[in-house]
Design an enzyme around this catalytic site. Structure first.
Site, PDB file in Angstrom:
ATOM      1  N   TYR A   1     -25.048  23.497   1.482  1.00  0.00           N
ATOM      2  CA  TYR A   1     -25.053  22.082   1.793  1.00  0.00           C
ATOM      3  C   TYR A   1     -24.473  21.546   1.890  1.00  0.00           C
ATOM      4  CZ  TYR A   1     -29.599  25.371   2.634  1.00  0.00           C
ATOM      5  OH  TYR A   1     -29.293  26.582   2.725  1.00  0.00           O
TER       6      TYR A   1
ATOM      7  N   LEU B   1     -29.592  37.625  -9.520  1.00  0.00           N
ATOM      8  CA  LEU B   1     -30.389  39.220 -10.026  1.00  0.00           C
ATOM      9  C   LEU B   1     -30.709  39.045 -11.104  1.00  0.00           C
ATOM     10  CD1 LEU B   1     -28.465  41.231  -7.284  1.00  0.00           C
ATOM     11  CD2 LEU B   1     -30.858  40.467  -7.504  1.00  0.00           C
TER      12      LEU B   1
ATOM     13  N   ALA C   1     -35.893  23.236  -3.028  1.00  0.00           N
ATOM     14  CA  ALA C   1     -34.616  22.082  -2.247  1.00  0.00           C
ATOM     15  C   ALA C   1     -35.891  20.522  -1.942  1.00  0.00           C
ATOM     16  CB  ALA C   1     -33.687  22.400  -1.556  1.00  0.00           C
TER      17      ALA C   1
ATOM     18  N   CYS D   1     -37.662  27.569  -1.565  1.00  0.00           N
ATOM     19  CA  CYS D   1     -37.479  26.614  -0.584  1.00  0.00           C
ATOM     20  C   CYS D   1     -38.989  27.481   0.254  1.00  0.00           C
ATOM     21  CB  CYS D   1     -36.679  26.654   0.692  1.00  0.00           C
ATOM     22  SG  CYS D   1     -35.081  25.721   0.654  1.00  0.00           S
TER      23      CYS D   1
END
Ligand SMILES: Cc1cc2nc3c(=O)[nH]c(=O)nc-3n(C[C@H](O)[C@H](O)[C@H](O)COP(=O)(O)O)c2cc1C
Length: 370
Positions: A182, A301, A57, A25
């Protein structure tokens, strides 16, 4: 021979290597419309050497945006704003372009992370969020409105319309966002879903809406183009969604024709305790791949070329997705190719950057003397 730089085919989509720029985002859209920032950001990372760039997104309806600055694909204006960006990417890059289709559910109407991320009340220009149940993400926040049957139909239709717009824009692949707390993850997790109808309670019921949305997107997008799904493999909260349920979900998705599972975690509860460390979510990608045979994407990561190489070479995942490391080093893929003996696409304007000690990083290129 580097495993990371070995091609892979997802349905009809041929990818030159196993590296994806993870969806990120940018909180830089206006009314859902991509801005000059998106032009710069997307074009830059489409030249990272990754075989796939995944657009952030992208909300399928305005009320499904996380923040007022989130990207959308829900009307002609949002579609038109992306068109010149995609035209530029096609002209300058060979990366495939994926789009992550999303709905924020009860986490909608929030401030950007750099403004603190808290909910924006309706009285301050926010909107009333909707979710599976009238349970807020954080104690003390106003609860979302619980979706009724008509609301769920509206959201399914919005995913379909966005998938059709994505096809019109020439998007190569869609990732359905079912992670990070979400909307679709809210349906999966017993922490956010307390419904008593056919969409709540048993695992079968909690999976129902995400599977319906997946089917709707799959049907709306051309058959030869792949559709995958990002899932949170655990809520990192006792009694929440976990890897065993994720494997059941992935098995169902396989029957519904999913092309990959992008294995992430967390996001549904502020009580989560995440044991962060290099490659901390890779075991989830590996477990899903082993249990279902589905292609998986490992994320979280992954920062080093040799680390990424080991993940793919050892069969823990089919691909790796990188987010923050790509922002830090927008030529991450080039540097990984240099280290591992791979090849990447580079535009001719940049061919002379190739270190003289490096053999054919960009494949067959010609260098003038001037
Ligand atoms: C700035 C930023 C924005 C993000 N936006 C999204 C998003 O739109 N969709 C998503 O699924 N994950 C999003 N993420 C999560 C990343 O895709 C990724 O899963 C996470 O950062 C872990 O990978 P990393 O360690 O390589 O950064 C975002 C992460 C960052 C740093």
């Amino acid at each position: 021979m580097s495993a990371l730089f070995t091609p892979i085919k997802l349905r009809g989509l041929n990818l030159a290597n196993r590296i994806m720029v993870a969806p990120m985002c940018q909180y830089s859209a206006v009314d859902g419309e991509a801005s000059d920032w998106h032009f710069t950001h997307i074009n830059s990372l489409a030249l990272s050497g990754a075989a796939v760039f995944c657009i952030e997104a992208t909300a399928v309806e305005a009320t499904g945006r996380i923040t007022p600055g989130c990207l959308g694909l829900y009307n002609d204006a949002t579609e038109a704003a992306l068109r010149p960006i995609l035209a530029s990417v096609r002209k300058r890059s060979k990366a495939a372009v994926m789009m992550q289709l999303a709905h924020a559910g009860r986490k909608a109407s929030s401030h950007t992370p750099w403004e603190g991320g808290q909910l924006i009340p309706v009285t301050e220009g926010g909107w009333r969020a909707e979710g599976p149940s009238a349970i807020p993400h954080k104690d003390g926040e106003p609860p979302p409105l619980a979706f009724d049957a008509a609301g769920l139909q509206r959201v399914r239709d919005a995913f379909v319309a966005a998938a059709q717009r994505a096809e019109r824009l020439g998007i190569d692949a869609i990732e359905v966002h079912s992670a990070h707390g979400y909307l679709l993850h809210q349906f999966l997790s017993p922490i956010a879903n307390r419904r008593t109808d056919q969409y709540g309670g048993s695992l079968e019921n909690r999976m129902r809406f995400p599977l319906e949305v997946f089917d709707a997107v799959r049907d709306a997008f051309p058959h030869d183009k792949p559709v995958g799904l990002r899932v949170s493999c655990t809520d990192w909260v006792e009694g929440g969604w976990d890897i065993a349920q994720t494997i059941e979900f992935a098995g169902e998705l396989k029957k519904h024709g999913v092309d990959w599972i992008d294995a992430s975690s967390g996001g549904v509860s502020p009580l989560q305790k995440i044991p962060l460390g290099p490659g901390y979510q890779v075991p989830f990608a590996q477990a899903i791949r082993e249990a279902t045979g589905l292609p998986t994407i490992a994320v979280g990561l992954i920062t080093e070329a040799r680390q990424a190489e080991e993940i793919v070479a050892s069969g823990k995942a089919d691909m790796v997705a990188l987010a923050r490391a790509m922002l830090y080093d927008p030529r991450w893929g080039w540097h990984a190719a240099a280290e591992l003996g791979g090849e990447v696409f580079a535009p001719p304007q940049y061919w002379r950057s190739q270190p003289s000690t490096q053999k054919a990083l960009f494949g067959a290129t010609t260098f003038g003397t001037r």
